[in-house]
Design an enzyme around this catalytic site. Structure first.
Site, PDB file in Angstrom:
ATOM      1  N   CYS A  71       0.829  -1.209   0.000  1.00 50.85           N
ATOM      2  CA  CYS A  71       0.000   0.000   0.000  1.00 50.85           C
ATOM      3  C   CYS A  71       0.860   1.253   0.000  1.00 50.85           C
ATOM      4  O   CYS A  71       1.442   1.617   1.031  1.00 50.85           O
ATOM      5  CB  CYS A  71      -0.930  -0.009   1.225  1.00 50.85           C
ATOM      6  SG  CYS A  71      -1.937   1.481   1.362  1.00 50.85           S
TER       7      CYS A  71
ATOM      8  N   CYS B  91      -0.356   4.096   2.280  1.00 48.82           N
ATOM      9  CA  CYS B  91      -0.072   3.858   3.702  1.00 48.82           C
ATOM     10  C   CYS B  91       1.400   4.081   4.028  1.00 48.82           C
ATOM     11  O   CYS B  91       1.739   4.684   5.047  1.00 48.82           O
ATOM     12  CB  CYS B  91      -0.427   2.417   4.081  1.00 48.82           C
ATOM     13  SG  CYS B  91      -1.995   1.811   3.446  1.00 48.82           S
ATOM     14  N   ASP B  92       2.285   3.567   3.171  1.00 49.77           N
ATOM     15  CA  ASP B  92       3.699   3.471   3.547  1.00 49.77           C
ATOM     16  C   ASP B  92       4.657   4.353   2.761  1.00 49.77           C
ATOM     17  O   ASP B  92       5.836   4.452   3.124  1.00 49.77           O
ATOM     18  CB  ASP B  92       4.163   2.007   3.396  1.00 49.77           C
ATOM     19  CG  ASP B  92       3.374   1.072   4.307  1.00 49.77           C
ATOM     20  OD1 ASP B  92       2.897   1.529   5.354  1.00 49.77           O
ATOM     21  OD2 ASP B  92       3.230  -0.122   3.954  1.00 49.77           O
TER      22      ASP B  92
END
Length: 325
Positions: free
Chosen positions: A143, A146-147
């Site tokens: 993701c 997200c990261d």
């Protein structure tokens, strides 16, 4: 203490059973149990869902310094238990939504309920190489949203050729020094406009006809091994991050003949969070293949819980009226 260990608290019938944990399931648990409904959460094979395998979460509101995924999930679990939700760490193996009360069978027991919220989520497709699990949370991610910010100044590799892969690669150029898109074919499946954007981006390079065969590093990822499918040539590419963007699989196989699914297996919502079966609701990545964020899953969990509470109230009201007639 978790109620899962107190067998005497686990009854057989509930107002609502929530299948799956994670942000959607736990949030639905908080809202339904606060509404004074009897609630059972069956957590599934990975209690807490995908966030249990995530290290630091920086984009969940309310945590200015970030929070580790497992800690966030334990907080949500305890919050839903605080209001009376019963949580069992078991896996649902069969459901019967053909008649009410609905029947849900786990490895150890069969329960029934007046309503069900399905929060089983989706699982990212994996490359299927041994080192992939070893470097999960240590450079391998599924993701970018997200990261991505954890990979500032790194050379990044993205695997995939569809819209998701190209979108993630484009997003990652905001943080990485360079981004290589590795694709097993010689052309992308992504939409023309996405391809155009990526090809115009000076930070993006394409590596065609290649697959990732290995991941190496010490405490974190340092290189990936690539193999050219046409020539058989193997190369090592230095990288600080490997993003796997080859799609997701919704965890819906046990619901196949019970509720309506789309051609990719995601739950189809008919009205708000209602599925094709009256009394069965869905929340989170099990139907949402667009956003796939912890905060949106929690939002859907809240919505499904409110819809369930209203649905149960309406049924009770019409049943009471029928009794009076």
């Amino acid at each position: 203490m978790s109620l899962t260990s107190l067998a005497e608290n686990v009854q057989k019938h509930y107002d609502v059973i929530i299948i799956g944990s994670g942000p959607a399931g736990y949030t639905a648990g908080v809202y339904t149990s606060r509404a004074k409904l009897s609630v059972l959460i069956i957590s599934g094979t990975l209690p807490g869902g995908q966030l249990m395998t995530t290290s630091e979460v920086e984009n969940y509101p309310g945590f200015p310094s970030g929070i580790f995924g497992p800690e966030l999930m334990m907080n949500m679990r305890q919050q839903s238990e605080r209001f009376g939700a019963v949580i069992i760490d078991d896996e649902v193996i069969k459901v019967d939504f053909k008649q009410r009360p609905f029947k849900i069978t786990t490895h150890s027991e069969t329960y029934d309920s007046d309503a069900v919220i399905i929060c089983t989520g989706a699982s990212p497709r994996k490359l299927g190489i041994p080192a992939e699990q070893q470097f999960g949370g240590r450079g391998v991610s599924y993701c970018a949203t997200c990261d991505g910010p954890f990979f500032k100044g790194e050379d990044i590799v993205v695997v995939g050729g569809g819209d998701t892969a190209v979108e993630e690669a484009t997003f990652l150029t905001k943080f990485g020094k360079s981004v290589k898109i590795v694709h097993r074919r010689d052309s992308l499946r992504a939409s023309a406009i996405m391809q155009e954007k990526a090809k115009e981006n000076p930070k993006i390079e394409f590596v065609w006809n290649n697959i990732v065969t290995d991941i190496k590093g010490d405490k974190k990822i340092s290189t990936v091994s690539l193999k050219n499918l046409k020539t058989g040539k193997e190369t090592e590419v230095k990288t600080g991050g490997l993003f796997v963007a080859i799609g997701h699989e919704p965890n819906t196989s046990i619901f196949k003949d019970q509720v309506e699914l789309d051609d990719k297996g995601y739950m189809i919502l008919k009205e708000y969070t209602k599925t094709s079966v009256d009394g069965i609701f869905a929340a989170g990545d099990v139907h949402d293949h667009r956003y796939r964020q912890a905060v949106t899953a929690a939002g859907f969990g809240c919505m499904a819980a409110i819809d369930v509470e209203r649905w149960l109230s309406e049924r009770k009201h019409s049943s009471d009226n029928n009794k009076r007639k």
